[in-house]
Scaffold this active site. Structure first.
Site: not given
Length: 380
Positions: A161, A269
């Site tokens: 991220e 995810e």
């Protein structure tokens, strides 16, 4: 929750229809069998999942999944909570369990702005570390963590991220410490990961990757690594999605674009949010944890399904999962793995983010360990 009443005859007829056996029996016994020719099927697990105290979740794990990701146990705050403390008990349990049961295992994650103690970026006196000190801190961390499991963990999310919504580097954590030089963070992280985990595949992992500008930023980063002959083996597309987003064309664009770089693509995810607020995209930040949103009027709006998911919403969720797995299967030549972020609804982080203490239903298996109807569809 109020329900309308129906004539007895209609109710009985509906019951007969709902209980009727499927016209098409399942061809496969498990999800991993159903997609064996397409991609691995993974699940994120916690120490509790494999502690022996949650045998029904463990049974689902071993039946349906052939790959695992750790939810938190390999993050910096868990393995290195204080400058003089390293704690690998939960991580060792995770790796050992996966080895014992022949599961492909991911290491998640080495470099991230979140769940990383401040001492990684600041000296004991509170002053920022120099760039040389930061690089050495990163090197030591990756050597200690990735090096500990060299030859045992199959792949690492090396950086997590770091690219923002418009393709920029997020000015948080490591990037902020490097005075905005995000590429230098990435560059060093992959160099050290390759050095200390030479047998593992090395990935970049991020959310909202379906946004075109976000994809472009990742492409630029990957191409710069490749131009320097720095190894990067794959990109994970975090699929924290909803009932009506993202659009199919955005998902397919992301898969096609990243695969064109010559790297593996993973759907990571995966969960599908059914509650308000996050329906149009993942909320960034923690403002919704404010006590204000815990008042009754907000609770009724933000947490509407405390007593169960309405049948209409359940049908939408099943249809959405069927749609998503259809996309993944069409792109199976490009996708290496699809990982659910949890096993049963009660284990999902979406019960607490972005609003705490809600009742969400984002996964394939219910709180009572039964499968949602879409699972039978996927097994056909």
């Amino acid at each position: 929750m109020k329900f309308k009443t129906f004539p007895v005859v209609l109710a009985a007829a509906a019951l007969l229809v709902s209980c009727a056996p499927s016209e098409t029996p399942a061809r496969y016994a498990s999800l991993k069998d159903a997609f064996a020719d397409d991609f691995m099927i993974g699940a994120a697990i916690s120490p509790f999942t494999i502690s022996g105290r949650n045998p029904q979740a463990e049974e689902l794990l071993l039946k349906h999944f052939n790959a695992v990701s750790p939810d938190n146990c390999l993050k910096a705050e868990r393995v290195h909570p204080r400058p003089d403390v390293w704690d690998f008990r939960a991580a060792d349990q995770y790796v050992g369990y996966a080895e014992e049961h022949g599961l492909w295992k991911l290491g998640h994650t080495l470099v991230w702005h979140n769940q990383t103690p401040d001492f990684y970026w600041y000296r004991e006196n509170g002053q920022p570390k120099s760039r040389a000190e930061l690089i050495e801190t990163m090197r030591e961390h990756i050597e200690t963590v990735a090096g500990r499991y060299a030859g045992r963990i199959d792949a690492w999310d090396v950086v997590n991220e770091i690219i923002g919504e418009f393709g920029e580097y997020r000015d948080k954590g490591w990037v902020h410490a490097f005075e905005g030089d995000g590429y230098e963070v990435v560059r060093n992280a992959f160099i050290f990961a390759d050095r200390y985990a030479p047998d593992a595949e090395l990935y970049y992992n991020d959310f909202n990757v379906w946004r075109p500008a976000h994809v472009d930023g990742i492409v630029t980063m990957v191409k710069k690594l490749q131009a320097e002959n720095i190894r990067i083996d794959g990109v994970g597309i975090q699929a924290h999605w909803g009932l009506n987003y993202p659009k199919t064309e955005y998902i397919e664009h992301a898969i096609d674009t990243l695969a064109s770089l010559g790297v593996k693509v993973m759907i990571t995810e995966l969960d599908v949010d059914v509650l308000p607020i996050t329906r149009e995209g993942q909320v960034i930040g923690q403002s919704l944890t404010d006590p204000l949103y815990q008042h009754e009027e907000f609770k009724e709006y933000l947490d509407p399904y405390q007593d169960g998911m309405p049948e209409e919403v359940a049908r939408q969720l099943d249809a959405r999962y069927e749609e998503l797995f259809g996309i993944f299967r069409r792109h199976s030549a490009q996708i290496d793995r699809v990982t659910l972020w949890g096993i049963t609804d009660d284990s999902s982080w979406k019960n607490d983010y972005p609003v705490p203490n809600r009742t969400n239903y984002p996964l394939l298996f219910n709180r009572d360990f039964t499968a949602k109807p879409v699972v039978e569809t996927l097994l056909r």
